[in-house]
Design a protein around this motif. Structure first.
Motif, PDB file in Angstrom:
ATOM      1  N   GLY A  10      -7.312   1.404   4.438  1.00  0.00           N
ATOM      2  CA  GLY A  10      -7.613   0.239   3.619  1.00  0.00           C
ATOM      3  C   GLY A  10      -9.073  -0.151   3.726  1.00  0.00           C
ATOM      4  O   GLY A  10      -9.831   0.389   4.535  1.00  0.00           O
ATOM      5  N   GLY A  11      -9.469  -1.090   2.885  1.00  0.00           N
ATOM      6  CA  GLY A  11     -10.848  -1.549   2.930  1.00  0.00           C
ATOM      7  C   GLY A  11     -11.209  -2.403   1.744  1.00  0.00           C
ATOM      8  O   GLY A  11     -10.344  -2.757   0.936  1.00  0.00           O
ATOM      9  N   LEU A  12     -12.492  -2.708   1.646  1.00  0.00           N
ATOM     10  CA  LEU A  12     -13.030  -3.500   0.545  1.00  0.00           C
ATOM     11  C   LEU A  12     -13.709  -2.553  -0.448  1.00  0.00           C
ATOM     12  O   LEU A  12     -14.619  -1.805  -0.064  1.00  0.00           O
ATOM     13  N   VAL A  13     -13.258  -2.589  -1.690  1.00  0.00           N
ATOM     14  CA  VAL A  13     -13.836  -1.734  -2.725  1.00  0.00           C
ATOM     15  C   VAL A  13     -14.090  -2.573  -3.968  1.00  0.00           C
ATOM     16  O   VAL A  13     -13.584  -3.693  -4.096  1.00  0.00           O
ATOM     17  N   GLN A  14     -14.857  -2.006  -4.880  1.00  0.00           N
ATOM     18  CA  GLN A  14     -15.157  -2.689  -6.138  1.00  0.00           C
ATOM     19  C   GLN A  14     -14.162  -2.269  -7.221  1.00  0.00           C
ATOM     20  O   GLN A  14     -13.558  -1.190  -7.126  1.00  0.00           O
ATOM     21  N   PRO A  15     -13.978  -3.090  -8.230  1.00  0.00           N
ATOM     22  CA  PRO A  15     -13.110  -2.693  -9.349  1.00  0.00           C
ATOM     23  C   PRO A  15     -13.533  -1.343  -9.925  1.00  0.00           C
ATOM     24  O   PRO A  15     -14.733  -1.082 -10.106  1.00  0.00           O
ATOM     25  N   GLY A  16     -12.537  -0.506 -10.175  1.00  0.00           N
ATOM     26  CA  GLY A  16     -12.791   0.832 -10.690  1.00  0.00           C
ATOM     27  C   GLY A  16     -12.924   1.898  -9.623  1.00  0.00           C
ATOM     28  O   GLY A  16     -12.893   3.097  -9.944  1.00  0.00           O
ATOM     29  N   ASP A  17     -13.058   1.491  -8.383  1.00  0.00           N
ATOM     30  CA  ASP A  17     -13.200   2.451  -7.288  1.00  0.00           C
ATOM     31  C   ASP A  17     -11.863   3.088  -6.938  1.00  0.00           C
ATOM     32  O   ASP A  17     -10.798   2.676  -7.425  1.00  0.00           O
ATOM     33  N   SER A  18     -11.939   4.091  -6.076  1.00  0.00           N
ATOM     34  CA  SER A  18     -10.752   4.779  -5.579  1.00  0.00           C
ATOM     35  C   SER A  18     -10.636   4.585  -4.076  1.00  0.00           C
ATOM     36  O   SER A  18     -11.629   4.305  -3.387  1.00  0.00           O
TER      37      SER A  18
END
Length: 131
Positions: free
Chosen positions: A9-17
């Motif tokens: 898990g983690g912090l990602v931006q919209p559109g990321d995988s």
């Protein structure tokens, strides 16, 4: 002793995988239904994807409509590991993601709607999608 441990898990931006992993021990994957569930704050736990125990059929995987075409669940029996590959992540995918197991669970679609049927759970991994 059956154990499941999520990671990835983690912090990602919209559109990321993002790819979640669930390392399992104490049981044989083929004998168990496996589920990926998620729970957002203030919401009930919901089924994301489930794979039924191996009955020899080719189509044992169920996806919830809200992830169909974006998420892919898989297993690696040699590594005793489950994966949830997530593409095109959206802010509404933000939640704690759990993997779960149920011995001789045969109907993936039905089981994904009944998280309480699963009797073995991992500790969860946080996925946050935010810009």
């Amino acid at each position: 002793q059956v154990q499941l441990v999520e990671s990835g898990g983690g912090l990602v931006q919209p559109g990321d995988s993002l790819r979640l992993s669930c390392a399992v021990s104490g049981f044989t994957l083929d004998d168990y239904a496996i589920g990926w569930f998620r729970q957002a704050p203030g919401q009930e736990r919901e089924g994301v994807s489930c794979i039924s125990a191996d009955d020899g059929s080719d189509d044992r995987t169920y996806y919830a409509d809200f992830v169909k075409g974006r998420f892919t669940a898989s297993t690696d029996n040699a590594k005793n590991t489950l994966y949830l590959q997530m593409y095109s992540l959206k802010p509404e995918d933000t939640a704690v993601y759990y993997c779960a197991a149920l011995r001789e669970g045969w109907d993936a679609g039905a089981l994904c709607a009944l998280p309480n049927e699963f009797d073995h759970w991992g500790q969860g991994t946080q996925v946050t999608v935010s810009s």
